[in-house]
Structures are given as structure tokens and as C-alpha cells.
Design a protein around this motif. Structure first.
Motif, mmCIF file in Angstrom:
data_model
loop_
_atom_site.group_PDB
_atom_site.id
_atom_site.type_symbol
_atom_site.label_atom_id
_atom_site.label_comp_id
_atom_site.label_asym_id
_atom_site.label_seq_id
_atom_site.Cartn_x
_atom_site.Cartn_y
_atom_site.Cartn_z
ATOM 1 N N GLU A 89 1.017 -1.388 0.419
ATOM 2 C CA GLU A 89 -0.120 -0.106 0.250
ATOM 3 C C GLU A 89 0.733 1.162 -0.142
ATOM 4 O O GLU A 89 -0.265 2.253 -0.164
ATOM 5 N N GLN B 88 1.261 0.645 -4.499
ATOM 6 C CA GLN B 88 -0.307 1.112 -4.910
ATOM 7 C C GLN B 88 0.061 2.254 -5.353
ATOM 8 O O GLN B 88 -0.717 2.770 -6.666
ATOM 9 N N ASP C 29 -1.579 4.079 -9.158
ATOM 10 C CA ASP C 29 -2.973 5.452 -8.858
ATOM 11 C C ASP C 29 -1.971 6.707 -9.717
ATOM 12 O O ASP C 29 -2.542 6.806 -10.770
ATOM 13 N N THR D 116 -7.724 0.158 -8.633
ATOM 14 C CA THR D 116 -7.788 0.649 -8.069
ATOM 15 C C THR D 116 -7.640 -0.142 -6.852
ATOM 16 O O THR D 116 -8.124 -1.515 -6.725
ATOM 17 N N LEU D 117 -7.520 0.490 -5.470
ATOM 18 C CA LEU D 117 -7.801 -0.305 -3.749
ATOM 19 C C LEU D 117 -8.653 -0.482 -3.365
ATOM 20 O O LEU D 117 -9.829 0.321 -3.478
ATOM 21 N N ARG D 118 -9.055 -1.848 -3.304
ATOM 22 C CA ARG D 118 -10.020 -1.647 -2.609
ATOM 23 C C ARG D 118 -10.797 -3.201 -1.583
ATOM 24 O O ARG D 118 -9.207 -3.292 -1.639
ATOM 25 N N LYS E 270 -5.667 -6.257 -0.546
ATOM 26 C CA LYS E 270 -6.774 -5.715 -0.936
ATOM 27 C C LYS E 270 -6.349 -5.857 -2.103
ATOM 28 O O LYS E 270 -4.661 -5.601 -2.852
ATOM 29 N N TYR F 36 -3.740 -6.074 -5.289
ATOM 30 C CA TYR F 36 -2.681 -7.160 -4.416
ATOM 31 C C TYR F 36 -2.784 -8.848 -5.441
ATOM 32 O O TYR F 36 -1.921 -8.952 -6.223
ATOM 33 N N TYR G 279 2.977 -7.834 1.494
ATOM 34 C CA TYR G 279 2.056 -7.130 1.715
ATOM 35 C C TYR G 279 2.127 -5.922 2.721
ATOM 36 O O TYR G 279 2.201 -4.494 2.475
#
Length: 880
Positions: free
Chosen positions: A683, A687, A691, A711-713, A730, A733, A827
Motif C-alpha cells: 500500500e 499502490q 495510482d 483501484t485499491l479496494r 486488498k 494485490y 503486503y
């Protein structure tokens, strides 16, 4: 006044109460007669002369209660002899036994055992079927006398433990680390003993009367006057170290903390080495199990320093004749967690840790309890199972023949397969070291060998079924270990069979002291900053097949943090909390890089007390080769290595001139732009790059999200975590990482997990560590250059190419993306871990598992007391 047998009966009855689930101690067939032998004969007749070894042992135990150990000792030996023939004595078996006894005699000096040799010849010449059992016993008495007449048996007493199998509450009492954990252990009745005579009926002396709990391996001082040992009281807080004279006088406590101190040994300089949980670490794949790493302290238990850099346990150190320590290290740095429990060596000050044998071997599984064989270059050890430590095969290691299976490994007990992994297809797994080895009796497991000579050793052996899985069958009569004198041909003579298990016997005598290796460590004091250490290599390309000289521009140093945090349970797969979907990984930091000189040499400084591994980088900063293990230094230590990974039977190729890196001082590492103190996570590293560079089309309902949504979700549910923002894995990943062992089927919001074949699936190109060859040698070997991580990553190739709609990732964005891939796509980092609330304190834990407030342990300073952990423990106790 009560008679002695009556008193013995009362005392022994108090300790022979059956455990829950076991059968009754007193056999229904027991018949009392005037003497122990008459009672035995009548009882066996009443039982139909059963061949059930357990039934016969119950009868012997009842005899010991009624007549005393001294009266029953000879009967125990005879019954063991019968067991070794499977209770089928025939003229053929007696002739075979005479031949084996004569082989024993052939090893003895001239004139030794002359009476027994003559008796054996007479018994052979007069052999007939009449009274064959009496003849067999006569042969065995002669053979026993010959075996004990060996000059290596230059002692009359042994120190040992008589200990129950561990019984802990979380079901891992046969796991390699779980069986030695304090919490949940409710055992009582263990004893630290001296057996004054090498015979089951010999007198016993309890060196720790009043101690009611569990003992593991003790050690005898070099002058033979003192014993150091670890002990856990029944339902007590922790294992601590103690010392007592061999006469039982002067007992003293050496350590006193809520942490476990285990398996101490005397060092030649008078100090101690042991394993300890004072590093506050937890096994990455077993978060309910604390990890014990090696430490050393003064003779009085003070000035404790951790001398291991790793996270997973170090087991059972022992001294080698050259003054080094040999021990077992469990690790799985970018390799499967199951099978890398191999032998390592180090100097007593913790410098020079080096793989000894088996660091790339599946067969055998767990090598431990190593001891040097006198007068040889051999190491004797037990080979057990990762999940079944009480199954063992006896083994000799000769590193002059090689450092990994099948080279340099020789079974002693070829009739026992490698526990858990079974034998390989290589003939070495079916052969015995001795061509004269023979099976006698249904012995199924061995442990705690103590070599006396190249031919002879003390060992604990048991009968009963091989037990699998983490949980040990709890019937102590089925799996009880007895103490034997054994030779490499398979001949065995019973010495002692205790209440529980006779383990870790050591001759009670002075022994040769190895040389003292002077310490080179600049030990840091509590208020001092530790000195860094130094690594150097004259040529990183040596031994690196497929890596062309000049291709490596930098060497990168990664640190894997010790896992001082834990949920106290497996919250997701085997983790708790999870760091990676690819393996039970640890928090990783990139400490920096150092240049590789044109001649391949490097010379650089690294921080002390850390678990480090190295990567070679190309001109674009991509990883082209990795080290699938870890190393480290003590303060002020200077270490060298051969090639891009250690080749232990290879000397460095002498350079024609002084390597360039050695013509200058060691360089400090060049830190990455984000700083060496920053841990890597998805993250924070991957990410944001996605983005900024891909989000316009591939995120937030952009035009390409139906094809690949970056999209980070939604993440994946993890036990003990209720806040959605704290969940791991998330998306995207899981899509980018791809295949992984234990892959989830759904995300927390109900969305199906990505599947093979979907766009972007696996394009990060990580090493799929678990579930892909972990039980084969191929899963552990060194990878070929350019076949892993960023140098082979489709994601990195696409990001650098500029061919995908003109998007070209550059600068720090590219380096962060490469860093995440080269840390094998972890992660979580430390920053994410520290957001997870501390779990509730489980009952029975002397030190609570913590996450958000887990301590950070400085391994370069004395660790007699850990205020952070103690303070947090007190605070946790106070919570409602």
C-alpha cells in the motif's frame, strides 16, 4: 517401621498413576510370588506368555514397586533381550547373536574380554535346542560384558533426565518448536538424575529434589563437578537456568525472567550458551509458538547477549573439538517453510555463523542434537520430523564428502526411514554407515545420541508406532524412551528405563575442553551505540553460473525484521498477522546498496544484530541474483564470503592483484531515497505508483477498469481484525501476485478472488514460495540469475518500456516499484503491523503476544531485562 520394599512400593505408586487416556498401570495378569523372578514367571504364564512389550513392561513396573528396582534390574535386561529377538529365541538366532558378540570382541584391545570370548566359543560349539533361552541369555551376558569392556566406556555413572512427553494446550507437543514452549504445558514429574551404575537396577540420585515440572537437556562441566540445566515448574511461568553439583550440593538459580531459557551448555571460557525466547520473537508460520534463538551469558547468568540474528529457532548447541559451536537453525528466507532445519556452526561469541550441512536439503528433514564423534571429522545427530520430533533416525554427517543430500550423509539406523519426508530414491537413504548394521527388535525411533567413540554411543530408543502430525500420541507406555549403549552395528544394551523417558544421558566424568576462541566482538553496553560490522568478497561472480562478470553493478542489502509481534493464533493461513500471500514472510527493509567493483569485489559496512540477505543488481537497479538465506554480524565483526552465495567446500580463487574493494576502507551503504528505516509494503510502495501512472485508465471506473481494475479496494478477512482498512491483500494485490498456496476464494466484500488467465494475473512476477516444490530439492536450490523478481517481472518490464500507451515509469516511482517486487511482493510492512490492535492475552502466557505495542529488541546490547516487554505485559494485565 515399614520394610524397604513396602516403602518403595508406596513411593513408586505415587508416581505411576496413569495419565488420562492411558491404560491401567497394574496388569491384571500380575501374580505375586516370593521373589521377583518367580513373580515374573507366574505373571507371564498367567498372561499366556504374551509377546506384547507393553504388557510385559507393566508387569516389570509392578515388580519394581513390590521388590525394588535393584531386584528387578536384571529381569529388565533379560526382557529387553527377549524383545530384541521378537520373543522368538531359536538356535539360528542364538548363532547369529554369537557372531555379533564376536564382532564386538574383535574391536577390543588384545586380552580384553578373554573370558567372554572363550565362553562364546564354548556356547557356539555346544549349542543345541535344549534350554535355548538360557543359552541365549548366557550369550547376551557375554556380549553385554564385551560391549561395556570397550575402553570408550570409561565411566560408571551418567547424568540424564527422566522426563514426560510435553503436554501443551495448543496441540503442537510434537512440533519442532511447539514441544519446547512453556505456555499451556502442564507436565509434572520430570527429574534430573545421576544413575550410579550402567544398569537398570543401579542406584539413582535426584539432583533436583523438590523440582516438580519439566527438564530438557542438561550439560556437565568439563571438570565433571557441576551440571547446568533448564527447568519449568508445573504450571510455572517459564524455563530458567540452574546449576547444581553432581553431588547434589550447591544448587543455584542462574536466570529468572518470564522468558524461556533452554538447553544450556558450558563454553570453554567458563561462560554459558543456551537458547532463549528473550528476543521476543514468534515463529512466522506458527504465531502461537515463541521462537528461541541462541544467547550467551557469564557463568553466573548475567550479561546475556543474543548471538543469533534470525527469527526462527536455534536448537541444542554443542561444542566441537576446534572450539566452534554446532547447532540447528530453522529458516525459510524466500524458501518453503517446511524443510530447512539444518546444521550450522558459529564461534562461541556469535561471530562466523556458517552453514555446516543440509541448508539446501529436503532429506533428511530436521537435523538436530548434533555432537562431534571423538577422533573423527564426523558429526552424529538425530534426524527427526518438522512436525514429529519424537520420531528419529540416527545419522552421521561427513562434510568432507559434501554439504547437501545425498553427499556426506550416512544413516546409522537404516531400518528407520527419514521421519516425515520418507526416504528419497537415492541408495544412500537405504544404506547404513556400517555394512554390519543389523536390526534387533522393533525399535522405531531414536534421539539424544552421545558418541563415545567412532563405534559406540549412548542413545535413547523407543518402541511403538511412528507418530505423525503435530500432536503426539499421549500413552507414555507406547512411546517411552529407554537409555541404551549402542554401537554402529546395531547392538544395544539397556542401561535405564525410567518412569517416563530417559533422555540426554551424558557420562559423569571429566572431559577434554576444546580450545577457547578469543572473542572479537565489540560488545555494546546498554547506553552505547553498537559498532557496525563489515562484509567483503573478492569476487561476487565466483560460482554464480550464468552471471557474466561486469553484469552486477550494485549489491543490495535487505533486512528482515524479527517477528516480535503476534496475534497469538493463526489469523490467516499460518500467519498471525499476515505479511505476504506468497509465504509466511517477515517485515523487510532495504538498508541500501554498495558498488560492485569491475573485478567483482565488494567491501561494505552493515548494522550488527540484524538478519540480512543480499541481492545483486543490474545497471537499472533490478535484482539479477538473490541470496536464499540470511546472514549477519556481531558488533565489529568482519566477514568474507565466496561468490554470490557461500560455497562451503570451495576456497576463493586467489586474485592476481589485490581486489579493488579491499584497497579501500569498507563503504557505508548508500540508503534508498525513502530511507533505510522505512519498511516495504504494497500500500505504500506499489499502490501509489499504480495510482500515479496507471490510475487514469485503470482505477476509479476509468475506461480500462473492466479489463484490469487497479483501484485499491476490498481485502481478505483475517481473524482478530474487525476494521476493513486494516485487512490485508486488498486488490489489486492478489491479481498482480497471482498463484499462491492457500489462495483465498473470495474477498471480504464477497467479490470472487482473481483467477489464472485474467488480465494482469501474476504480472508482478514474484517467487511463488509455498506449495511449489517445497518438498523437493528443487524447491530449495539456488535460483539461476535473471530468473526471478524484477529482472524477470512482466510488471517491471512493462513499466519501464513506455510501450503501453506511452506510460513509462521512471525515477523514484520505478525504484519503489522495483523495491516492492524485489522484496517478493510483501503486503504489510512495520507501519501496517503497528496499526493492528494488541490481541487479548491468552491464558498461561508469561509474556503476552502483542502487535501494535510489540517491543523492538536491540540484539547488540545485554538483554538480561527487557523493560518494553515487561512494561507492556504489566499494562496488558491491568486491562479489563
Amino acid at each position: 517401621m515399614r520394610s524397604r520394599p513396602a516403602l518403595l512400593s508406596l513411593l513408586l505408586a505415587a508416581v505411576l498413576v496413569p495419565v488420562a487416556g492411558s491404560r491401567a498401570v497394574e496388569p491384571a495378569s500380575y501374580v505375586r510370588r516370593a521373589t521377583a523372578r518367580e513373580s515374573l514367571q507366574a505373571s507371564l504364564a498367567a498372561a499366556g506368555n504374551t509377546r506384547d512389550v507393553i504388557q510385559r513392561r507393566r508387569i516389570l513396573e509392578k515388580l519394581a514397586q513390590d521388590f525394588g528396582r535393584e531386584a528387578v534390574g536384571e529381569l529388565e535386561i533379560e526382557q529387553d533381550w527377549l524383545f530384541q529377538t521378537n520373543y522368538q529365541v531359536t538356535p539360528a538366532s542364538v548363532r547369529q547373536e554369537i557372531e555379533w558378540a564376536q564382532q564386538v570382541a574383535s574391536r577390543l584391545p588384545a586380552g580384553v574380554g578373554a573370558a567372554q570370548r572363550a565362553e562364546l566359543a564354548a556356547l557356539r560349539d555346544g549349542l543345541n535346542a535344549d534350554n535355548i533361552e538360557a543359552t541365549y541369555f548366557a550369550v547376551r551376558r557375554a556380549k553385554r560384558a564385551l560391549l561395556f569392556a570397550d575402553p570408550a566406556v570409561d565411566f560408571k555413572s551418567v547424568v540424564l533426565t527422566d522426563n514426560p512427553f510435553p503436554n501443551n494446550s495448543f496441540g503442537h507437543n510434537a512440533h519442532e518448536s511447539g514441544h519446547r514452549n512453556q505456555y499451556g504445558t502442564t507436565n509434572a514429574g520430570g527429574r534430573l538424575l545421576v544413575l550410579d551404575g550402567l544398569h537398570p537396577g543401579a542406584p539413582l540420585r535426584d539432583l533436583a529434589p523438590g523440582f516438580d515440572g519439566v527438564f530438557w537437556r542438561p550439560d556437565l562441566s568439563y571438570d565433571g563437578r557441576r551440571v547446568v540445566f533448564c527447568y519449568l515448574p508445573k504450571d510455572g511461568p517459564s524455563y530458567n537456568l540452574y546449576e547444581v553439583g553432581v553431588d547434589g550440593q550447591g544448587p543455584r538459580r542462574l536466570t529468572n525472567s518470564p522468558y524461556d531459557d533452554l538447553d544450556p551448555i558450558y563454553l570453554p571460557d567458563g561462560n554459558l550458551m543456551f537458547s532463549t525466547t528473550r528476543g521476543n520473537t514468534y515463529i512466522r508460520c506458527l504465531p502461537q509458538s515463541r521462537a528461541f534463538v541462541m544467547a550467551r551469558c557469564d557463568a553466573n547468568g548475567k550479561n546475556i547477549y543474543l548471538v543469533s540474528q534470525g527469527n526462527e529457532p536455534d536448537y541444542l548447541p554443542s561444542m566441537m573439538p576446534d572450539g566452534r559451536v554446532i547447532y540447528t537453525r530453522w529458516e525459510y528466507t524466500e524458501r518453503p517453510l517446511w524443510r530447512v532445519q539444518s546444521l550450522w556452526t558459529a564461534r562461541p561469541d556469535g561471530t562466523g555463523h556458517a552453514a555446516y550441512w543440509g541448508n539446501s536439503s529436503v532429506y533428511p528433514d530436521l537435523l538436530w542434537e548434533p555432537r562431534a564423534v571423538p577422533g573423527t571429522d564426523l558429526i552424529m545427530c538425530t534426524c527427526a520430523g518438522h512436525h514429529s520430533v519424537f520420531n528419529g533416525c540416527l545419522t552421521l554427517i561427513n562434510v568432507n564428502e559434501g554439504r547437501n543430500h545425498p553427499d556426506g550423509v550416512h544413516k546409522i539406523t537404516s531400518d528407520v526411514a527419514w521421519p516425515e519426508v520418507g526416504d528419497s530414491n537415492d541408495p544412500v537413504d537405504k544404506r547404513s554407515f556400517s555394512p554390519r548394521y543389523h536390526r534387533t527388535g522393533d525399535f522405531t525411533a531414536y534421539m539424544a545420541p552421545y558418541p563415545l567413540s567412532p563405534n559406540l554411543f549412548l542413545v535413547s530408543a523407543r518402541t511403538g508406532p511412528q507418530t505423525g502430525g503435530n500432536s503426539l500420541q499421549q500413552d507414555p507406555e507406547v512411546v517411552r524412551y529407554g537409555l541404551y549403549l549402542m554401537d554402529i552395528d546395531g547392538n544395544k544394551e539397556l542401561i535405564y528405563r525410567g518412569r517416563h523417558n530417559a533422555w540426554y544421558a551424558q557420562p559423569l566424568r571429566p572431559r577434554a575442553k576444546p580450545p577457547t576462541l578469543a572473542s572479537t566482538v565489540a560488545w555494546a553496553k546498554p547506553d552505547e551505540q553498537a559498532q557496525p560490522g563489515t562484509f567483503f568478497s573478492s569476487n561476487v561472480y565466483q560460482g554464480a553460473a550464468g552471471l557474466k562478470p561486469g553484469s552486477a553493478k550494485w549489491l543490495r542489502v535487505l533486512q528482515m525484521d524479527a517477528k516480535t509481534y503476534s496475534m497469538g493464533f493463526k489469523s490467516l493461513r499460518h500467519s498471525g498477522p499476515a505479511v505476504s500471500i506468497l509465504q509466511e514472510d517477515g517485515v523487510k527493509r532495504i538498508l541500501g546498496t554498495t558498488p560492485v567493483e569491475p573485478d567483482g569485489s565488494v567491501n561494505f559496512e552493515v548494522p550488527a544484530g540484524k538478519a540480512l540477505h543480499f541481492q545483486l543488481l543490474d545497471e537499472q537497479g533490478r535484482c539479477i541474483q538473490i541470496m536464499r538465506s540470511f546472514t549477519g554480524v556481531q558488533p565489529g565483526e568482519k566477514r568474507g564470503c565466496v561468490g554470490c552465495h557461500e560455497m562451503h567446500n570451495t576456497a576463493p580463487t586467489p586474485p592476481r592483484t589485490m581486489p579493488a574493494a579491499m584497497r579501500r576502507a569498507a563503504l557505508p551503504l548508500t540508503e534508498p531515497s525513502w530511507g533505510a528505516g522505512t519498511s516495504v509494503s504494497f500500500e505504500r510502495f506499489c499502490q501509489p505508483v499504480l495510482d500515479r501512472n496507471c490510475g487514469l485508465c485503470h482505477a476509479d471506473n476509468g475506461r480500462a477498469t473492466p479489463v484490469l481494475d487497479l483501484t485499491l479496494r476490498s481485502g481478505v478477512n483475517e481473524g482478530g481484525i474487525s476494521e476493513a482498512n486494516l485487512l490485508p491483500y486488498k486488490q489489486p494485490y492478489l491479481t498482480l501476485v497471482g498463484d499462491a498456496w492457500g489462495y483465498p476464494s473470495r474477498l471480504a466484500d464477497g467479490e470472487a478472488a482473481p483467477q489464472r488467465g485474467q488480465p494482469g494475473y501474476g504480472m508482478a512476477g514474484p517467487i511463488c514460495v509455498e506449495g511449489t516444490g517445497g518438498d523437493t530439492m528443487g524447491g530449495l536450490r539456488t535460483l539461476r540469475p535473471y530468473t526471478m523478481l524484477s529482472s524477470a517481472s512482466p510488471l517491471i518490464a512493462l513499466a519501464m518500456s513506455g510501450t503501453h500507451y506511452g506510460v513509462k515509469v521512471e525515477g523514484e516511482d520505478l525504484q519503489r516499484l522495483i523495491a516492492w517486487v524485489d522484496c517478493n511482493c510483501v503486503y504489510r510492512g512495520d507501519e501496517e503491523i503497528r496499526q493492528i490492535p494488541d490481541p487479548p492475552r491468552p491464558p498461561g502466557w508469561a509474556v503476552p503476544p502483542l502487535v501494535q505495542s510489540a517491543p523492538v529488541i536491540d540484539r547488540t546490547k545485554p538483554i538480561d531485562y527487557v523493560p518494553a516487554a515487561s512494561a507492556v505485559a504489566a499494562a496488558t494485565d491491568a486491562r479489563p
